[in-house]
Design an enzyme around this catalytic site. Structure first.
Site, PDB file in Angstrom:
ATOM      1  N   TYR A 231      22.242  46.849 -16.205  1.00 47.78           N
ATOM      2  CA  TYR A 231      21.651  45.702 -16.908  1.00 47.78           C
ATOM      3  C   TYR A 231      20.243  46.068 -17.386  1.00 47.78           C
ATOM      4  O   TYR A 231      19.261  45.800 -16.686  1.00 47.78           O
ATOM      5  CB  TYR A 231      21.577  44.476 -15.987  1.00 47.78           C
ATOM      6  CG  TYR A 231      22.909  44.034 -15.419  1.00 47.78           C
ATOM      7  CD1 TYR A 231      23.858  43.416 -16.226  1.00 47.78           C
ATOM      8  CD2 TYR A 231      23.211  44.220 -14.071  1.00 47.78           C
ATOM      9  CE1 TYR A 231      25.073  42.993 -15.699  1.00 47.78           C
ATOM     10  CE2 TYR A 231      24.412  43.803 -13.532  1.00 47.78           C
ATOM     11  CZ  TYR A 231      25.340  43.185 -14.356  1.00 47.78           C
ATOM     12  OH  TYR A 231      26.541  42.778 -13.822  1.00 47.78           O
TER      13      TYR A 231
ATOM     14  N   TYR B 289      24.519  49.540 -22.489  1.00 55.82           N
ATOM     15  CA  TYR B 289      25.088  48.207 -22.311  1.00 55.82           C
ATOM     16  C   TYR B 289      25.860  47.789 -23.558  1.00 55.82           C
ATOM     17  O   TYR B 289      25.411  48.007 -24.687  1.00 55.82           O
ATOM     18  CB  TYR B 289      23.978  47.183 -22.039  1.00 55.82           C
ATOM     19  CG  TYR B 289      24.509  45.779 -21.799  1.00 55.82           C
ATOM     20  CD1 TYR B 289      24.886  45.376 -20.524  1.00 55.82           C
ATOM     21  CD2 TYR B 289      24.635  44.875 -22.843  1.00 55.82           C
ATOM     22  CE1 TYR B 289      25.391  44.093 -20.299  1.00 55.82           C
ATOM     23  CE2 TYR B 289      25.133  43.593 -22.637  1.00 55.82           C
ATOM     24  CZ  TYR B 289      25.513  43.212 -21.361  1.00 55.82           C
ATOM     25  OH  TYR B 289      25.998  41.950 -21.144  1.00 55.82           O
TER      26      TYR B 289
ATOM     27  N   GLN C 270      22.306  30.509 -20.428  1.00 55.08           N
ATOM     28  CA  GLN C 270      22.754  30.595 -19.028  1.00 55.08           C
ATOM     29  C   GLN C 270      22.272  29.355 -18.290  1.00 55.08           C
ATOM     30  O   GLN C 270      21.509  28.557 -18.843  1.00 55.08           O
ATOM     31  CB  GLN C 270      22.204  31.872 -18.365  1.00 55.08           C
ATOM     32  CG  GLN C 270      23.025  33.109 -18.665  1.00 55.08           C
ATOM     33  CD  GLN C 270      22.541  34.332 -17.893  1.00 55.08           C
ATOM     34  OE1 GLN C 270      21.351  34.560 -17.743  1.00 55.08           O
ATOM     35  NE2 GLN C 270      23.467  35.143 -17.423  1.00 55.08           N
TER      36      GLN C 270
ATOM     37  N   GLY D 232      27.450  31.856 -15.979  1.00 51.71           N
ATOM     38  CA  GLY D 232      26.887  32.742 -14.961  1.00 51.71           C
ATOM     39  C   GLY D 232      27.949  33.331 -14.059  1.00 51.71           C
ATOM     40  O   GLY D 232      27.725  34.348 -13.413  1.00 51.71           O
TER      41      GLY D 232
ATOM     42  N   ASP E 273      30.961  34.965 -14.549  1.00 46.65           N
ATOM     43  CA  ASP E 273      31.598  35.547 -15.728  1.00 46.65           C
ATOM     44  C   ASP E 273      33.126  35.602 -15.706  1.00 46.65           C
ATOM     45  O   ASP E 273      33.782  35.132 -16.624  1.00 46.65           O
ATOM     46  CB  ASP E 273      31.060  36.958 -15.964  1.00 46.65           C
ATOM     47  CG  ASP E 273      29.562  36.961 -16.237  1.00 46.65           C
ATOM     48  OD1 ASP E 273      28.917  35.917 -16.058  1.00 46.65           O
ATOM     49  OD2 ASP E 273      29.039  38.018 -16.621  1.00 46.65           O
TER      50      ASP E 273
ATOM     51  N   ARG F  69      34.996  45.086 -11.784  1.00 52.17           N
ATOM     52  CA  ARG F  69      34.518  44.488 -13.026  1.00 52.17           C
ATOM     53  C   ARG F  69      35.645  43.754 -13.760  1.00 52.17           C
ATOM     54  O   ARG F  69      36.823  43.923 -13.429  1.00 52.17           O
ATOM     55  CB  ARG F  69      33.948  45.579 -13.935  1.00 52.17           C
ATOM     56  CG  ARG F  69      32.819  46.400 -13.321  1.00 52.17           C
ATOM     57  CD  ARG F  69      31.571  45.592 -13.127  1.00 52.17           C
ATOM     58  NE  ARG F  69      31.002  45.150 -14.406  1.00 52.17           N
ATOM     59  CZ  ARG F  69      29.947  44.359 -14.529  1.00 52.17           C
ATOM     60  NH1 ARG F  69      29.345  43.891 -13.445  1.00 52.17           N
ATOM     61  NH2 ARG F  69      29.496  44.015 -15.710  1.00 52.17           N
TER      62      ARG F  69
ATOM     63  N   TRP G 146      33.039  37.874  -9.784  1.00 53.96           N
ATOM     64  CA  TRP G 146      32.994  36.446  -9.451  1.00 53.96           C
ATOM     65  C   TRP G 146      34.354  35.904  -9.018  1.00 53.96           C
ATOM     66  O   TRP G 146      34.565  34.691  -8.977  1.00 53.96           O
ATOM     67  CB  TRP G 146      32.471  35.647 -10.652  1.00 53.96           C
ATOM     68  CG  TRP G 146      30.999  35.810 -10.848  1.00 53.96           C
ATOM     69  CD1 TRP G 146      30.365  36.672 -11.706  1.00 53.96           C
ATOM     70  CD2 TRP G 146      29.954  35.115 -10.157  1.00 53.96           C
ATOM     71  NE1 TRP G 146      29.004  36.555 -11.599  1.00 53.96           N
ATOM     72  CE2 TRP G 146      28.715  35.602 -10.655  1.00 53.96           C
ATOM     73  CE3 TRP G 146      29.935  34.124  -9.171  1.00 53.96           C
ATOM     74  CZ2 TRP G 146      27.487  35.130 -10.205  1.00 53.96           C
ATOM     75  CZ3 TRP G 146      28.709  33.659  -8.725  1.00 53.96           C
ATOM     76  CH2 TRP G 146      27.503  34.156  -9.235  1.00 53.96           C
TER      77      TRP G 146
ATOM     78  N   GLU H 227      24.370  43.650  -5.851  1.00 57.49           N
ATOM     79  CA  GLU H 227      24.587  42.518  -6.748  1.00 57.49           C
ATOM     80  C   GLU H 227      25.446  41.449  -6.075  1.00 57.49           C
ATOM     81  O   GLU H 227      25.171  40.259  -6.190  1.00 57.49           O
ATOM     82  CB  GLU H 227      25.245  43.021  -8.029  1.00 57.49           C
ATOM     83  CG  GLU H 227      25.392  42.007  -9.130  1.00 57.49           C
ATOM     84  CD  GLU H 227      26.006  42.615 -10.397  1.00 57.49           C
ATOM     85  OE1 GLU H 227      26.137  41.873 -11.384  1.00 57.49           O
ATOM     86  OE2 GLU H 227      26.360  43.825 -10.388  1.00 57.49           O
TER      87      GLU H 227
END
Length: 445
Positions: A39, A91, A117, A177, A179, A211, A368, A411
């Site tokens: 990021y 990115y 966001q 947020g 994702d 991911r 997430w 993370e």
């Protein structure tokens, strides 16, 4: 006495490491990247949480973080989710894909995305005020930034609330947020997105199994292309976007920021009109929130699909964010906490998984779709405290600290305690800024 000294020394060591993470991720242009490689730009809600961490030991950097973010604001009050201060090929999708300049309202000084966001800036400013030793000095800073944050709040009610019910929509899952949450799966199954040719950058930094999939990315890119087709016009997006959601986390953060702005304006004085405006919007938001986003059978708040006019009936960590904004009354808060403990609170699990661990869609290593996130835990901790659930709040806090102690400043983290025996159950980016920042804040409590 000895155990207290050891505890104190261990916490001091952890705080020092967290400060090092933040300082290493801080950039010369006055913002902090979430982590290196994965990021490389400034992210909206990341910066809010990061500023809270910096406020404990470097208030100047905390202020610069907020000022740099606000400097990206569009003429309609919108603040984007990524600000591309620098050029890098690490990115995707970058500034060239998003093309924010398609909007006549965009900021001409810096390229950004055309999405936002969760709105954390109001309560970020208030938390900075609470932390600051020199209240007069920080209030002077707040005076220079609060009107921009106020305009950001108003943006959602003016442009993102087509039904005039006090609930803002998101048009992209990245705006939530959260994702790649499983709550979006049924939407993807009905979308016929083109098969784009693109080169992922995230999977060169992190295991692809942690991911979103390439198929999901096709949907993500398609939604952006729809928004670009209409030059990021909110009314057109509301009409034509295949994805239009009222999100309990997103709207909780908006309400929470409004409440903080009201209290800050009261401290500043002389802003009765703005206070009245915020109060009116907030009251309408809470009323609609409780009548529309609460599912009696699940005992939780859910996402609402505006395209299909129905609730998306899954329980996630976002379901408990309304506690932070004090949306439910005490009776409903009791039900929420019961749901939290029954579904997420088994002793073999750390609180709080990002998705219902009792669901077949639960994937505890994948972004997430199940892992624990420190920022959602921070929100949950403060929400529980506001209702007097101190014991459960302490569990959330202690679980967060233990996850970082065992694995480092990752993370996100596996919720299953059995996976942490070798201290290798932290996933995603390492030396992650908001994990470090919010740990500092939790340890200050």
């Amino acid at each position: 006495m000895l155990s207290f000294i050891n505890f104190f020394m261990k916490n001091n060591e952890l705080i020092s490491k967290a400060q090092e993470v933040l300082n290493n991720n801080y950039q010369e242009k006055g913002f902090t990247i979430p982590c290196k490689g994965l990021y490389p730009f400034q992210w909206n809600w990341d910066s809010g949480f990061i500023a809270i961490g910096f406020a404990h030991f470097d208030m100047e950097k905390a202020q610069k973080e907020i000022k740099t973010l606000i400097d990206s604001q569009w003429s309609n009050g919108f603040i984007p989710h990524i600000i591309f201060h620098n050029e890098t090929d690490t990115y995707f999708p970058g500034a060239d894909f998003h093309k924010s300049n398609l909007s006549p309202l965009a900021n001409n000084n810096v390229p950004t995305t055309g999405m936002t966001q969760p709105h954390v800036l109001g309560f970020t400013l208030e938390r900075m005020y609470e932390i600051a030793e020199n209240k007069e000095e920080i209030l002077d800073f707040i005076k220079t930034t609060i009107d921009a944050v106020y305009t950001y709040s108003l943006y959602f009610y003016k442009y993102r609330d087509p039904l005039n019910e006090g609930l803002a929509y998101i048009y992209h899952n990245w705006e939530s947020g959260t994702d790649n949450s499983p709550i979006w799966d049924d939407i993807w199954s009905t979308m016929e997105s083109p098969q784009y040719t693109f080169e992922r950058r995230d999977t060169t930094h992190v295991d692809a199994s942690q991911r979103p999939s390439n198929e999901e990315y096709n949907h993500y890119l398609h939604i952006i292309e729809v928004a670009k087709k209409y030059n990021y016009d909110d009314a057109k997006i509301a009409e034509f976007s295949p994805f239009l959601i009222q999100d309990p986390l997103f709207n909780s953060m908006l309400i929470g920021s409004n409440q903080s702005l009201i209290r800050l304006y009261e401290k500043i004085g002389g802003n009765e009109d703005k206070i009245a405006t915020l109060q009116a919007y907030t009251e309408k938001s809470i009323q609609s929130f409780n009548s529309k986003l609460y599912d009696e059978e699940l005992g939780a708040y859910c996402h609402y699909d505006l395209k299909k006019n129905k609730l998306i009936r899954f329980v996630t960590s976002s379901s408990f964010a309304p506690l932070f904004a004090q949306v439910p009354d005490k009776k409903r808060a009791d039900i929420l906490v019961t749901t939290l403990l029954e579904k997420f609170g088994n002793e073999d699990q750390y609180l709080c998984a990002s998705f219902d661990p009792t669901s077949e869609r639960y994937k505890p290593k994948q972004y997430w779709r199940g892992p624990v996130w420190i920022n959602l835990n921070w929100l949950l901790y403060h929400g529980l405290k506001k209702y007097g659930y101190d014991r459960i709040a302490e569990r959330v806090k202690n679980d967060s600290i233990e996850l970082i102690q065992k694995n480092g400043f990752y993370e996100y983290f596996d919720a299953r305690k059995e996976m942490h025996q070798n201290n290798t159950a932290g996933y995603g980016g390492n030396n992650f800024s908001w994990s470090a920042a919010l740990l500092i804040d939790l340890l200050s409590e």
